[in-house]
Design a protein around this motif. Structure first.
Motif, short mmCIF file in Angstrom:
data_model
loop_
_atom_site.label_atom_id
_atom_site.label_comp_id
_atom_site.label_asym_id
_atom_site.label_seq_id
_atom_site.Cartn_x
_atom_site.Cartn_y
_atom_site.Cartn_z
N ALA A 12 -30.05 -4.04 -89.43
CA ALA A 12 -30.96 -3.17 -88.68
C ALA A 12 -31.68 -2.24 -89.64
CB ALA A 12 -30.18 -2.36 -87.64
N MET A 13 -32.84 -1.75 -89.17
CA MET A 13 -33.61 -0.78 -89.92
C MET A 13 -33.90 0.42 -89.03
SD MET A 13 -37.31 -1.12 -91.84
CE MET A 13 -38.24 -1.10 -90.31
N VAL A 14 -33.80 1.60 -89.60
CA VAL A 14 -34.12 2.83 -88.88
C VAL A 14 -35.64 3.01 -88.91
CG1 VAL A 14 -33.77 5.31 -88.73
CG2 VAL A 14 -31.90 3.84 -89.52
N ARG A 15 -36.28 2.84 -87.77
CA ARG A 15 -37.74 2.96 -87.72
C ARG A 15 -38.17 4.42 -87.63
NH1 ARG A 15 -39.99 -1.10 -83.22
NH2 ARG A 15 -41.95 -0.26 -84.02
N GLY A 16 -37.27 5.27 -87.15
CA GLY A 16 -37.65 6.68 -87.05
C GLY A 16 -36.47 7.56 -86.67
N VAL A 17 -36.51 8.81 -87.13
CA VAL A 17 -35.58 9.86 -86.70
C VAL A 17 -36.40 10.84 -85.88
CG1 VAL A 17 -34.05 11.72 -87.43
CG2 VAL A 17 -34.11 9.58 -88.73
N HIS A 18 -36.02 11.05 -84.64
CA HIS A 18 -36.85 11.79 -83.70
C HIS A 18 -36.15 13.04 -83.18
CE1 HIS A 18 -39.90 8.61 -83.64
NE2 HIS A 18 -38.88 7.76 -83.64
N GLY A 19 -35.65 13.85 -84.10
CA GLY A 19 -35.08 15.13 -83.70
C GLY A 19 -33.57 15.14 -83.71
N ARG A 20 -33.03 16.35 -83.68
CA ARG A 20 -31.58 16.55 -83.62
C ARG A 20 -31.29 17.63 -82.59
NH1 ARG A 20 -30.05 21.27 -85.84
NH2 ARG A 20 -31.53 22.32 -87.24
N LEU A 21 -30.02 17.72 -82.20
CA LEU A 21 -29.61 18.71 -81.21
C LEU A 21 -29.24 20.01 -81.90
CD1 LEU A 21 -28.93 19.12 -78.16
CD2 LEU A 21 -26.58 18.59 -78.75
N ASP A 22 -29.87 21.12 -81.50
CA ASP A 22 -29.50 22.45 -81.97
C ASP A 22 -28.29 22.90 -81.18
OD1 ASP A 22 -29.28 25.34 -82.18
OD2 ASP A 22 -31.26 25.31 -83.12
N LEU A 23 -27.16 23.07 -81.86
CA LEU A 23 -25.91 23.35 -81.15
C LEU A 23 -25.82 24.79 -80.68
CD1 LEU A 23 -23.52 21.28 -83.39
CD2 LEU A 23 -24.21 20.77 -81.07
N ASP A 24 -26.70 25.67 -81.14
CA ASP A 24 -26.72 27.04 -80.65
C ASP A 24 -27.46 27.15 -79.32
OD1 ASP A 24 -25.27 28.17 -82.76
OD2 ASP A 24 -27.06 28.24 -84.02
N THR A 25 -28.58 26.42 -79.23
CA THR A 25 -29.41 26.50 -78.01
C THR A 25 -29.24 25.29 -77.12
OG1 THR A 25 -31.30 25.46 -79.12
CG2 THR A 25 -31.10 27.86 -79.29
N LEU A 26 -28.57 24.23 -77.64
CA LEU A 26 -28.39 22.96 -76.91
C LEU A 26 -29.72 22.35 -76.52
CD1 LEU A 26 -25.32 23.82 -74.64
CD2 LEU A 26 -25.36 22.70 -76.87
N THR A 27 -30.72 22.51 -77.38
CA THR A 27 -32.04 21.93 -77.17
C THR A 27 -32.40 21.10 -78.39
OG1 THR A 27 -33.12 23.89 -78.09
CG2 THR A 27 -32.81 23.81 -75.70
N PRO A 28 -33.24 20.06 -78.22
CA PRO A 28 -33.65 19.24 -79.36
C PRO A 28 -34.66 19.98 -80.23
CG PRO A 28 -34.71 18.47 -77.36
CD PRO A 28 -33.75 19.53 -76.94
N VAL A 29 -34.56 19.79 -81.54
CA VAL A 29 -35.50 20.38 -82.49
C VAL A 29 -35.99 19.28 -83.43
CG1 VAL A 29 -34.46 22.66 -82.38
CG2 VAL A 29 -33.64 21.03 -84.07
N ALA A 30 -37.13 19.52 -84.03
CA ALA A 30 -37.69 18.53 -84.94
C ALA A 30 -36.80 18.34 -86.16
CB ALA A 30 -39.09 18.97 -85.38
N ALA A 31 -36.69 17.10 -86.61
CA ALA A 31 -35.90 16.80 -87.81
C ALA A 31 -36.37 15.46 -88.36
CB ALA A 31 -34.42 16.74 -87.48
N ALA A 32 -36.63 15.43 -89.66
CA ALA A 32 -37.03 14.20 -90.32
C ALA A 32 -35.83 13.42 -90.83
CB ALA A 32 -37.98 14.51 -91.48
N ALA A 33 -34.66 14.06 -90.82
CA ALA A 33 -33.43 13.42 -91.30
C ALA A 33 -32.25 14.00 -90.55
CB ALA A 33 -33.27 13.61 -92.80
N LEU A 34 -31.16 13.26 -90.52
CA LEU A 34 -29.91 13.73 -89.93
C LEU A 34 -28.89 13.97 -91.03
CD1 LEU A 34 -29.50 11.43 -86.78
CD2 LEU A 34 -30.58 13.68 -86.95
N GLU A 35 -28.28 15.16 -91.05
CA GLU A 35 -27.27 15.51 -92.02
C GLU A 35 -25.88 15.26 -91.41
OE1 GLU A 35 -28.05 16.45 -95.02
OE2 GLU A 35 -30.20 16.91 -94.81
N LEU A 36 -24.85 15.39 -92.25
CA LEU A 36 -23.48 15.20 -91.81
C LEU A 36 -23.18 16.01 -90.55
CD1 LEU A 36 -20.55 14.20 -92.33
CD2 LEU A 36 -20.24 16.25 -93.74
N ASN A 37 -22.62 15.36 -89.52
CA ASN A 37 -22.21 15.94 -88.25
C ASN A 37 -23.37 16.29 -87.32
OD1 ASN A 37 -19.43 15.80 -88.82
ND2 ASN A 37 -19.52 17.72 -89.96
N ASP A 38 -24.61 15.97 -87.70
CA ASP A 38 -25.74 16.17 -86.79
C ASP A 38 -25.67 15.17 -85.64
OD1 ASP A 38 -26.96 18.31 -87.98
OD2 ASP A 38 -28.48 17.13 -89.05
#
Length: 429
Positions: A343-369
């Protein structure tokens, strides 16, 4: 016959998860005498004035030295009403990946908070993981109630804070005031909390219903094609397909479809250790014989019920467990059921902000995101949305060089095109 319930514990560091598990095992008389003697000796060597029940689950030497849980510790116990498989998960943020592992098959998530600290970031993360994994039941154990003199106000303040968080995530939450160290409301209801009218933790666990995969649509991922030779085995020569029924039930005479080919056939035999069965139900492992000789390989799926459209495009939510960030263009292996595809990752489309529980923009996912990704597969799989099937809608991302598990994923949608502009943040768990 008692039913099996799978439960996992989670919480922040030092909230008392391992002590609660030890108390649950001890008070339910599920600890062998030699185990208890060993724990008692270690407790005395550490100069403690009490038996440290956390040692019943913190089995690794590094865990005992640091006083934290590192690995997922599985324990098995039973009461007259039910059998349990319990996963004691780490609380440290570094080991959130292990919490995902322990919760992935759980029917119940027992989430601990320290009544003196209330809801913390790790509480939010674990509750989000529970929602993400669609764990059917979540119990909030407000621990160390003895350290606030069994205050009803202190308990209710934390419980209300957690209920507001759970409501925002769409989680049905049960709350219980407990003291893992003193045993209040773990197995027996405590007289020191007369203001609490609910059940003890064990009473609640004995009454909750596990996820009923038997009533779902039939799904059978093929693990192995079996062709015993008559001369060598003494059995009549035949072709069978072995695997574990992931959901639903099947009977001799049922029509099934092979995915992704779409070819239809009938089940003419169900074998279990040389015995023929008239029918079988999840999660039994059996061998199926079919009316037609289909060319089925490992990873293909026999199914009935709601149609499944094989796909090579996935829109998924993942809990990223890799040490290196995940970015668009990454090439990985995707394991779905018994099938592994490139498989290939075609796109990363945001991550969950654990303080506000809302999605935020992100070009990459870090450990535990926890984030949303778009995947393109080299070959089609029989994918289903996780909201309708925890088994058919889950997958793993694997490093193709090292074989390391990189992410636990949940399918949001199948057969998706490239994300529309402006849709990057429009998502929920």
């Amino acid at each position: 016959m008692s039913t099996l319930l799978r439960l996992a514990t989670a919480g922040s560091v030092d909230d008392g998860k391992s002590t609660l598990v030890g108390r649950l095992l001890y008070d339910s008389k599920s600890v062998l005498a030699d185990q208890l003697d060993a724990v008692r000796r270690v407790s005395e060597d550490k100069g403690l004035g009490h038996v440290d029940l956390a040692l019943l689950t913190d089995g690794l030497r590094a865990e005992r030295e640091q006083g934290i849980t590192i690995d997922v510790a599985y324990r098995y116990f039973a009461t007259p009403r039910r059998a349990f498989i319990l996963a004691d998960c780490p609380g440290h943020v570094q080991y959130t990946r292990n919490t995902v592992t322990g919760s992935s098959t759980a029917d119940v998530l027992v989430l601990l908070v320290d009544v003196r600290k209330g809801v913390l970031e790790q509480t939010r993360r674990h509750l989000s993981v529970g929602r993400l994994l669609r764990v059917p039941h979540v119990i909030l154990a407000v621990n160390k109630i003895d350290l606030v003199d069994y205050s009803a106000d202190a308990y209710e303040a934390v419980a209300e804070q957690a209920r507001a968080l759970a409501s925002g995530l769409g989680v049905d939450l049960h709350t219980i005031p407990v003291s893992a160290l003193a045993g209040d409301n773990i197995v027996e209801r405590s007289e020191r909390t007369p203001w609490y009218a609910g059940p003890s933790l064990l009473e609640l666990l004995e009454t909750l219903s596990p996820e009923d995969v038997a009533d779902a649509d039939f799904r059978f991922p093929v693990q192995l094609t079996i062709r015993p030779q008559a001369a060598a085995s003494g059995f009549e020569e035949y072709r069978g397909y072995a695997g574990r029924i992931s959901s639903g039930r099947v009977a001799v005479g049922d029509e099934v479809v092979a995915l992704p080919s779409g070819r239809r056939t009938r089940v003419v035999g169900i074998d279990l250790f040389g015995e023929e069965l008239p029918d079988a139900v999840a999660p039994l492992s059996v061998t199926l014989r079919l009316a037609d000789e289909l060319d089925l390989a490992r990873g293909e799926v026999l199914a009935s019920g709601t149609p499944v459209e094989p796909t090579q495009d996935l829109d998924g939510t993942v809990a990223w467990l890799g040490m290196r960030p995940l970015r668009a263009g990454a090439r990985v292996l995707l394991k779905h059921g018994t099938k592994t595809v490139q498989a290939m990752v075609r796109g990363v489309h945001g991550r969950l902000d654990l303080d506000t529980l809302t999605p935020v923009a992100a070009a990459a996912l870090e450990l535990n995101d926890i984030g949303r990704v778009e995947l393109r597969l080299a070959s089609p799989i029989a994918a289903e949305e996780y909201a309708s099937s925890r088994t058919g809608g889950s997958f793993l991302l694997i490093d193709p060089q090292t074989g390391e598990n990189l992410a636990a994923g949940m399918i949001r949608a199948t057969n998706v095109d490239a994300f529309a502009a402006g849709d990057q943040l429009d998502w929920v768990i």
